[in-house]
Design an enzyme around this catalytic site. Sequence first.
Site, PDB file in Angstrom:
ATOM      1  N   ASP A  21       0.845  -1.189   0.000  1.00 28.45           N
ATOM      2  CA  ASP A  21       0.000   0.000   0.000  1.00 28.45           C
ATOM      3  C   ASP A  21       0.889   1.251   0.000  1.00 28.45           C
ATOM      4  O   ASP A  21       2.093   1.167   0.268  1.00 28.45           O
ATOM      5  CB  ASP A  21      -0.902  -0.029   1.238  1.00 28.45           C
ATOM      6  CG  ASP A  21      -1.840   1.163   1.315  1.00 28.45           C
ATOM      7  OD1 ASP A  21      -2.363   1.570   0.259  1.00 28.45           O
ATOM      8  OD2 ASP A  21      -2.026   1.691   2.421  1.00 28.45           O
ATOM      9  N   ASP A  23      -0.287   5.091   1.092  1.00 29.30           N
ATOM     10  CA  ASP A  23      -0.520   6.069   2.164  1.00 29.30           C
ATOM     11  C   ASP A  23      -0.400   5.421   3.545  1.00 29.30           C
ATOM     12  O   ASP A  23      -1.092   4.451   3.853  1.00 29.30           O
ATOM     13  CB  ASP A  23      -1.918   6.690   2.018  1.00 29.30           C
ATOM     14  CG  ASP A  23      -2.241   7.016   0.561  1.00 29.30           C
ATOM     15  OD1 ASP A  23      -1.312   7.397  -0.165  1.00 29.30           O
ATOM     16  OD2 ASP A  23      -3.407   6.868   0.162  1.00 29.30           O
TER      17      ASP A  23
END
Length: 231
Positions: A21, A23
């Site tokens: 991922d 953020d």
Amino acid sequence: MKIVEEIKEYAFNKKVNLYVDMDGVLADFESGLAKVDDEVKKEYLGRFDEIPGLFSLMEPMPGAIDAMHRIQKDGRYELYILSTAPWNNPSAWSDKLLWIQKHLDDVFHKRIIITHCKNLLKGDYLIDDRSKNGAKEFEGEWIQFGKNEFPDWDSVLNYLGVWTKKDERYRYDPEIQAYKHLLSHEGRKEQEELRQKILEAWKLKDEKVNTKDIRQMVVFDRKGYRHKFYK
């Protein structure tokens, strides 16, 4: 030693799909928000992720860039970005690409997947800080970044069996190197078979196994057996 050679053959040739991922995992959301004008923050209060250009302003998370290069250099993982972009912020989709091109293009060139349904992807590991957008339902193992077990990138690298800076002193030890690579494959049938061979060899005191060279102990954790090496 035959057993060690079998371990090396499996550990170094097995490719694993690993999704990462962005953020809160690779990119520091708060660092980007700190660069935004206060008036803009007021306008987007409660929906900061919709601020145009925000995602291109973020700084890398501590240790993230080095960790990605270490995982890539390890050679056992197929690395992909698996992230979600806010539906009401079209710039976020391109900003994420620009961020990768700036910081990690050598690792993730044309390896970016943007989706709100991460559970649809086939793979072995997902490193994500939140359970949303299908992360919790991911078919492989969800490594929840930032929580107790994985507070930082060093803890993730250790779990994946990837060399950290602290591990460098062991790098040229072939037996420890083989076991280090196996750490990321616990629970797999192939590893369990190899583990049983080692345990049986120890029980029978097989002359083919030099325990001084192996320097390996088997301990229990929440998934059953886990290999842990000691000098």
